[in-house]
Design a protein around this motif. Structure first.
Motif, PDB file in Angstrom:
ATOM      1  N   SER A  39      37.531  32.706  56.680  1.00  0.00           N
ATOM      2  CA  SER A  39      36.839  33.369  55.331  1.00  0.00           C
ATOM      3  C   SER A  39      35.419  33.675  55.796  1.00  0.00           C
ATOM      4  CB  SER A  39      36.931  32.188  54.187  1.00  0.00           C
ATOM      5  OG  SER A  39      38.295  31.968  53.951  1.00  0.00           O
ATOM      6  N   LEU A  40      35.020  34.266  56.844  1.00  0.00           N
ATOM      7  CA  LEU A  40      33.730  34.399  57.222  1.00  0.00           C
ATOM      8  C   LEU A  40      32.951  35.713  56.458  1.00  0.00           C
ATOM      9  CD1 LEU A  40      34.027  33.811  61.030  1.00  0.00           C
ATOM     10  CD2 LEU A  40      33.402  32.197  59.154  1.00  0.00           C
ATOM     11  N   GLY A  41      33.962  36.630  56.063  1.00  0.00           N
ATOM     12  CA  GLY A  41      33.306  37.882  55.170  1.00  0.00           C
ATOM     13  C   GLY A  41      33.241  38.775  56.206  1.00  0.00           C
ATOM     14  N   GLN A  42      31.792  38.896  56.776  1.00  0.00           N
ATOM     15  CA  GLN A  42      31.514  40.105  57.791  1.00  0.00           C
ATOM     16  C   GLN A  42      31.775  39.126  59.208  1.00  0.00           C
ATOM     17  OE1 GLN A  42      30.513  43.270  57.425  1.00  0.00           O
ATOM     18  NE2 GLN A  42      30.780  42.953  55.399  1.00  0.00           N
ATOM     19  N   ALA A  43      32.421  40.165  60.278  1.00  0.00           N
ATOM     20  CA  ALA A  43      32.394  39.330  61.278  1.00  0.00           C
ATOM     21  C   ALA A  43      31.065  39.219  62.279  1.00  0.00           C
ATOM     22  CB  ALA A  43      33.009  40.476  62.162  1.00  0.00           C
ATOM     23  N   PRO A  44      31.080  38.002  62.666  1.00  0.00           N
ATOM     24  CA  PRO A  44      29.904  37.489  63.330  1.00  0.00           C
ATOM     25  C   PRO A  44      29.827  37.998  64.855  1.00  0.00           C
ATOM     26  CG  PRO A  44      31.029  35.812  63.253  1.00  0.00           C
ATOM     27  CD  PRO A  44      31.942  36.905  62.520  1.00  0.00           C
ATOM     28  N   MET A  45      28.697  38.321  65.548  1.00  0.00           N
ATOM     29  CA  MET A  45      28.744  38.282  67.226  1.00  0.00           C
ATOM     30  C   MET A  45      28.370  37.174  67.797  1.00  0.00           C
ATOM     31  SD  MET A  45      28.950  41.489  67.038  1.00  0.00           S
ATOM     32  CE  MET A  45      29.152  42.451  65.488  1.00  0.00           C
ATOM     33  N   VAL A  46      29.268  37.063  68.803  1.00  0.00           N
ATOM     34  CA  VAL A  46      29.246  35.762  69.610  1.00  0.00           C
ATOM     35  C   VAL A  46      29.038  35.982  71.223  1.00  0.00           C
ATOM     36  CG1 VAL A  46      30.637  33.567  70.129  1.00  0.00           C
ATOM     37  CG2 VAL A  46      30.795  34.843  68.017  1.00  0.00           C
ATOM     38  N   PHE A  47      28.431  35.146  71.764  1.00  0.00           N
ATOM     39  CA  PHE A  47      28.250  35.201  73.336  1.00  0.00           C
ATOM     40  C   PHE A  47      28.588  33.596  73.825  1.00  0.00           C
ATOM     41  CE2 PHE A  47      23.874  34.759  72.347  1.00  0.00           C
ATOM     42  CZ  PHE A  47      23.447  33.706  73.138  1.00  0.00           C
ATOM     43  N   GLU A  48      29.027  33.332  74.998  1.00  0.00           N
ATOM     44  CA  GLU A  48      28.909  32.459  75.804  1.00  0.00           C
ATOM     45  C   GLU A  48      28.878  32.653  77.254  1.00  0.00           C
ATOM     46  OE1 GLU A  48      31.861  28.522  75.396  1.00  0.00           O
ATOM     47  OE2 GLU A  48      33.236  30.352  75.650  1.00  0.00           O
ATOM     48  N   LEU A  49      28.139  31.804  77.923  1.00  0.00           N
ATOM     49  CA  LEU A  49      27.659  32.267  79.287  1.00  0.00           C
ATOM     50  C   LEU A  49      27.685  30.745  79.857  1.00  0.00           C
ATOM     51  CD1 LEU A  49      24.367  34.111  78.009  1.00  0.00           C
ATOM     52  CD2 LEU A  49      26.672  35.088  78.639  1.00  0.00           C
ATOM     53  N   GLY A  75      30.055  35.308  82.038  1.00  0.00           N
ATOM     54  CA  GLY A  75      30.213  35.067  80.409  1.00  0.00           C
ATOM     55  C   GLY A  75      30.851  36.017  79.678  1.00  0.00           C
ATOM     56  N   VAL A  76      30.922  35.923  78.521  1.00  0.00           N
ATOM     57  CA  VAL A  76      31.638  36.962  77.499  1.00  0.00           C
ATOM     58  C   VAL A  76      30.720  37.227  76.408  1.00  0.00           C
ATOM     59  CG1 VAL A  76      33.996  36.390  78.335  1.00  0.00           C
ATOM     60  CG2 VAL A  76      33.085  35.212  76.400  1.00  0.00           C
ATOM     61  N   LEU A  77      30.819  38.208  75.704  1.00  0.00           N
ATOM     62  CA  LEU A  77      30.184  38.490  74.380  1.00  0.00           C
ATOM     63  C   LEU A  77      30.906  39.641  73.652  1.00  0.00           C
ATOM     64  CD1 LEU A  77      28.448  41.463  74.396  1.00  0.00           C
ATOM     65  CD2 LEU A  77      26.959  40.276  75.950  1.00  0.00           C
ATOM     66  N   ILE A  88      39.429  41.811  77.381  1.00  0.00           N
ATOM     67  CA  ILE A  88      40.170  41.531  76.539  1.00  0.00           C
ATOM     68  C   ILE A  88      40.482  39.994  76.419  1.00  0.00           C
ATOM     69  CG2 ILE A  88      42.923  41.392  76.138  1.00  0.00           C
ATOM     70  CD1 ILE A  88      41.644  44.246  75.689  1.00  0.00           C
ATOM     71  N   HIS A  89      40.179  39.425  75.243  1.00  0.00           N
ATOM     72  CA  HIS A  89      39.882  37.950  74.970  1.00  0.00           C
ATOM     73  C   HIS A  89      40.418  37.642  73.841  1.00  0.00           C
ATOM     74  CE1 HIS A  89      37.962  34.167  74.326  1.00  0.00           C
ATOM     75  NE2 HIS A  89      37.516  34.005  75.604  1.00  0.00           N
ATOM     76  N   SER A  90      41.294  36.615  73.478  1.00  0.00           N
ATOM     77  CA  SER A  90      41.686  36.324  72.181  1.00  0.00           C
ATOM     78  C   SER A  90      40.900  35.999  71.028  1.00  0.00           C
ATOM     79  CB  SER A  90      42.664  34.990  72.316  1.00  0.00           C
ATOM     80  OG  SER A  90      41.868  33.963  72.676  1.00  0.00           O
ATOM     81  N   ALA A  91      39.523  35.820  71.408  1.00  0.00           N
ATOM     82  CA  ALA A  91      38.675  35.388  70.349  1.00  0.00           C
ATOM     83  C   ALA A  91      37.873  36.592  69.982  1.00  0.00           C
ATOM     84  CB  ALA A  91      37.610  34.549  70.942  1.00  0.00           C
ATOM     85  N   PHE A  92      37.936  37.632  70.641  1.00  0.00           N
ATOM     86  CA  PHE A  92      36.870  38.780  70.325  1.00  0.00           C
ATOM     87  C   PHE A  92      37.994  40.156  69.888  1.00  0.00           C
ATOM     88  CE2 PHE A  92      34.560  36.069  73.492  1.00  0.00           C
ATOM     89  CZ  PHE A  92      33.491  36.305  72.738  1.00  0.00           C
ATOM     90  N   HIS A  93      37.071  40.900  69.246  1.00  0.00           N
ATOM     91  CA  HIS A  93      37.632  42.319  68.663  1.00  0.00           C
ATOM     92  C   HIS A  93      37.858  43.115  70.012  1.00  0.00           C
ATOM     93  CE1 HIS A  93      37.879  46.190  67.422  1.00  0.00           C
ATOM     94  NE2 HIS A  93      37.703  45.839  65.852  1.00  0.00           N
ATOM     95  N   PRO A  94      39.086  43.430  70.128  1.00  0.00           N
ATOM     96  CA  PRO A  94      39.447  44.085  71.598  1.00  0.00           C
ATOM     97  C   PRO A  94      38.622  45.387  72.006  1.00  0.00           C
ATOM     98  CG  PRO A  94      41.046  44.467  69.947  1.00  0.00           C
ATOM     99  CD  PRO A  94      40.318  43.667  69.232  1.00  0.00           C
ATOM    100  N   GLY A  95      38.161  46.049  71.183  1.00  0.00           N
ATOM    101  CA  GLY A  95      37.290  47.205  71.449  1.00  0.00           C
ATOM    102  C   GLY A  95      35.835  47.093  71.322  1.00  0.00           C
ATOM    103  N   ARG A  96      35.425  45.773  70.834  1.00  0.00           N
ATOM    104  CA  ARG A  96      33.903  45.332  70.960  1.00  0.00           C
ATOM    105  C   ARG A  96      33.513  44.249  71.486  1.00  0.00           C
ATOM    106  NH1 ARG A  96      33.853  46.688  64.362  1.00  0.00           N
ATOM    107  NH2 ARG A  96      34.493  48.760  64.457  1.00  0.00           N
ATOM    108  N   SER A  97      33.983  44.069  72.840  1.00  0.00           N
ATOM    109  CA  SER A  97      33.712  43.002  73.587  1.00  0.00           C
ATOM    110  C   SER A  97      33.346  43.214  75.027  1.00  0.00           C
ATOM    111  CB  SER A  97      34.839  41.689  73.561  1.00  0.00           C
ATOM    112  OG  SER A  97      35.898  42.423  73.544  1.00  0.00           O
ATOM    113  N   ALA A  98      33.048  42.405  75.684  1.00  0.00           N
ATOM    114  CA  ALA A  98      32.533  42.746  77.215  1.00  0.00           C
ATOM    115  C   ALA A  98      32.515  41.503  78.071  1.00  0.00           C
ATOM    116  CB  ALA A  98      31.397  43.700  77.246  1.00  0.00           C
ATOM    117  N   ARG A  99      32.785  41.473  79.325  1.00  0.00           N
ATOM    118  CA  ARG A  99      32.734  40.488  80.135  1.00  0.00           C
ATOM    119  C   ARG A  99      31.066  40.963  80.929  1.00  0.00           C
ATOM    120  NH1 ARG A  99      36.826  40.901  82.583  1.00  0.00           N
ATOM    121  NH2 ARG A  99      37.781  39.005  81.692  1.00  0.00           N
TER     122      ARG A  99
END
Length: 797
Positions: free
Chosen positions: A677-687, A663-665, A643-654
């Motif tokens: 105004s990004l259109g399609q949602a991007p995928m992000v990770f931080e390690l 890290g998180v993704l 559960i992270h404020s930057a990520f979709h609650p059902g499509r993220s993981a630690r």
């Protein structure tokens, strides 16, 4: 600072061309940022006098002019300029002339031959004014080339000064440097005291002597404020980037550019009583020359009379007391204001001025009287008048002190790597106007009043290096033993990480460490008690805090690419994040900062570039999960719900390594996709970079010559049960002959209840020495099934 090369050469004219002169200034620390000509290339234009003007018979707005351009015969030219008149001297482009963007030919205009063109300043490329012909001075010589007449082969030089070199914010200061660097003689303007012809004065009271320890004033009566500014003054200030306003104002600006001393002229008729230099009174307001009315802060110095505030000291004059076209008596101000009293005040008000730019860096405190004499002489020569004596108020104890600085030539030799003889050092420093005395084997140097940057021995060594010439200091490579740095096989460097992620088709970005506070609120997942680190003096309002996550910079990069219609974006950044830390000991807690290095990546658009062999598919969670696993290889990762404020609650993981979060993704939260105004949602990770740098030791594993045996195990478990937990438990309980357990199918649907799912695993078994028997294979499968049943309540499907 911009200035005219010809003006500089009138004060110091070394035998160097423009390029060499600029190189000398740059290598001395006065970096030449730009050089351009006053006018573009053109030819065939001469000073001409209009002799007669007649109306064109077939056009109301055209005139037939007879012109003497000094070519041996009179020219007949058709002209449409509204200000053409007999007797004017104007530029004339003769037949064959080449102007910017056009060639002049003999032409027939409404049936009448025209042998040239009378030119405006726009047609010559020297200004944008197209309201009429460029009218030349009456003393212009007919037939003279217009380039020499108007000095159009002059160059505009722009230098970029460091804040400590305020002495070079004037043509005299630059000329002084040039003289010291080249040995060419310095030719300063001759300033003679102007004799007073009346005794009218205004009392000057320094109510804030620490902020203004010196103030000079003089009354000049009977000035013709409508007199035209001499062309040579107007040309010099305009080529320095200052607009011509009126003769009095132009002269004060000219003296500021020439000597470096800001001046101001008040309409003396609008003043009451003595002049006070003081701080504001409660609720006091002032209308400035730029049309802005301000309520000065308590630390803003004012110039005032007995009734009201007149000017913001060292920054800008006031509109009510300004000189106008009907002014006849003026009060000239020339003062020294302490840099700390002026610094930052104009910026606080949201504007800047030439005066504040100089005062906050330091103006020569011995210059005010000389500057007011120079301005007085120019005003008298231009607009006449009767001069009063100079009134000067000074607080000697508050004027800056110039302490002598000791210079050891031996120390200069050691620092610079060249032989610095005392005589040579003394000669170089005297060329800059410094007083030098020799005491034993060292020199005692006293800085002049215009140098605020010489306080220690190293400052003098720097001056010697500049004047000697950095190009003349030999470059000697250091000699030392070279030892190979130790390298461990248990870690890798940041560059290897960059190369690894670049091989996954990501491009590196580098963004600012200070970011918009909104990014922190959106992406950092911080609590209300963990506030970001706020900058005391941000360079911009949208760069006000230190980042605690790299995600904001990557999203901003995506926004920029989206605006340029770039669909597929894959970027990464390796950089520091910043956090507050609190260390508590037996006494008071100590607050510090932690600056861990992190690696973040963003993937948006299609998973692969456009090609014929693979159908287009949007990048998804499992694509970046594979990228993260590849970066950590050969480490075995596990993943937990997040559960992270930057990520979709059902499509993220630690991301977990050895049961520790590293890290998180996941997919960016829909609300941020909409906000930015990004259109399609991007995928992000931080390690965490520290975890990425660790590599396990390499171990030998024998390759079996015998075939592997694979058995499938399909387990029915609760729908909320993570597959990774089941796999890890099976691996922990498996005997040595089990080489791997791989999840290959997840099923939900017919035959299972809504709260159940089926996980199908490959059980890979192999021995290096013998072929496995069916009994032991079945025994292994049975044991693993028991583990699944006991730990997770699983059943065999």
């Amino acid at each position: 600072m911009q200035f005219s090369e010809s003006w500089l050469r009138s004060l110091c004219n070394p035998p160097l061309n423009t390029e060499a002169l600029c190189h000398v200034l740059t290598m001395a620390g006065l970096e030449v940022e730009d050089v351009k000509t006053v006018a573009p290339e053109f030819s065939g234009v001469f000073v001409a006098q209009v002799l007669t003007v007649e109306k064109h018979p077939d056009a109301d707005k055209l005139n037939l002019c007879t012109v003497d351009a000094g070519q041996g015969e009179l020219l007949h030219i058709v002209c449409g300029a509204p200000n053409v008149a007999a007797g004017l001297k104007v530029p004339c482009a003769v037949v064959g002339a080449r102007l910017p963007g056009m060639d002049i030919k003999q032409a027939k205009v409404r049936g009448i031959e025209s042998f040239g063109m009378l030119c405006s300043s726009r047609e010559l490329g020297i200004a944008d004014d197209h309201g009429g012909l460029l009218v030349l001075p009456e003393d212009a010589v007919v037939g003279e080339n217009i380039r020499s007449c108007l000095d159009l082969d002059d160059h505009l030089i722009t230098i970029k000064l460091t804040p400590n070199r305020a002495d070079c914010l004037s043509l005299l200061g630059i000329a002084r440097e040039l003289s010291a660097l080249t040995g060419a003689p310095l030719m300063p303007p001759e300033v003679m005291p102007v004799a007073a012809v009346h005794d009218t004065q205004r009392t000057i009271i320094l109510d804030a002597p620490a902020a203004c320890p010196r103030y000079c004033g003089r009354i000049v009566r009977g000035v013709n404020a409508q007199a035209a500014t001499p062309e040579w003054i107007k040309q010099r200030i305009e080529r320095s980037g200052i607009r011509s306003i009126s003769a009095v104002v132009d002269i004060t600006n000219y003296v500021m550019l020439e000597l470096g001393q800001p001046l101001h002229a008040f309409d003396d008729a609008k003043l009451s009583g003595g002049i006070h230099v003081r701080y504001p009174q409660p609720d006091e307001r002032l209308l400035l020359l730029n049309g802005v009315e301000i309520e000065p802060a308590p630390d803003m110095l004012l110039i005032a009379d007995e009734k009201r505030a007149l000017a913001l000291a060292g920054i800008m004059g006031g509109e009510p007391s300004s000189v106008t076209a009907v002014s006849t008596d003026i009060f000239l101000e020339s003062a020294f204001f302490a840099p700390e009293a002026i610094a930052g005040k104009a910026r606080t008000l949201g504007f800047s001025s030439d005066a504040s730019h100089r005062y906050e860096r330091g103006v020569d405190f011995d210059l005010p009287r000389l500057a007011i004499e120079r301005a007085t002489a120019l005003i008298l020569a231009c607009g006449g008048g009767q001069v009063g004596s100079i009134t000067e108020a000074v607080s000697p104890e508050h004027l800056p002190r110039r302490a002598p600085v000791k210079l050891r030539p031996a120390r200069a030799t050691k620092v610079l790597g060249i032989d610095v003889m005392p005589e040579r050092a003394a000669a170089l420093l005297r060329g800059l106007g410094l007083r030098v005395a020799q005491e034993g084997d060292h020199l005692v140097v006293t800085p002049p009043s215009f140098r605020f940057d010489i306080e220690i021995e190293e400052d003098l060594i720097e001056e010697i290096a500049r004047l000697h010439g950095y190009d003349n200091i030999p470059s000697i490579p250091p000699v030392a033993r070279v030892a190979m740095m130790p390298a461990t096989e248990f870690s890798r460097g940041p560059m290897q990480i960059r190369q690894a992620i670049a091989q996954r088709d990501y491009h590196e970005t580098v963004t600012y460490s200070f970011v918009d506070s909104a990014w922190e609120a959106d992406f950092s997942n911080t609590t209300a008690t963990a506030q970001p680190i706020v900058l005391a003096n941000p360079i911009a309002s949208n760069m006000s805090v230190m980042r605690s996550t790299l995600i904001g910079g990557l999203v901003d990069t995506l926004v920029t690419n989206r605006k340029r219609q770039t669909e597929r974006v894959r970027v990464f950044e390796l950089g520091r994040c910043f956090f507050r830390t609190s260390n508590k000991n037996n006494s008071a807690p100590v607050t510090g900062f932690d600056q861990p290095l992190r690696l973040a990546g963003l993937a948006a658009g299609f998973a692969a570039p456009d090609q014929w062999g693979v159908p287009p598919r949007r990048v998804d969670f499992y694509d970046i999960k594979a990228d993260v696993e590849a970066l950590f290889s050969p480490h075995e990762l596990s993943f937990e719900p997040l559960i992270h404020s930057a990520f979709h609650p059902g499509r993220s993981a630690r991301v977990m390594l050895n049961n520790q979060p590293v890290g998180v993704l996941g997919e960016l939260h829909p609300r941020w996709v909409e906000k930015y105004s990004l259109g399609q949602a991007p995928m992000v990770f931080e390690l965490e970079l520290a975890a990425l740098l660790m590599t396990p030791p390499t171990e030998y594993a024998e390759v079996s010559r015998l075939p592997a045996v694979i058995r499938d195990l399909a387990l029915v478990v609760p729908q909320t049960q993570p597959s990774s937990a089941v796999r890890n438990a099976l691996l922990a309980a498996a005997p040595a002959l089990v080489r791997d357990i791989m999840l290959f199918d997840v099923y939900q649907g017919k035959g299972l209840s809504e709260n159940q799912k089926s996980l199908a695993f490959h059980i890979v078994m192999q021995d290096t020495q013998r072929t496995l028997e069916d009994a032991e294979i079945e025994d292994v499968v049975a044991k693993l099934l028991v583990v699944a049943q006991n730990d997770f309540g699983a059943s065999l499907r």
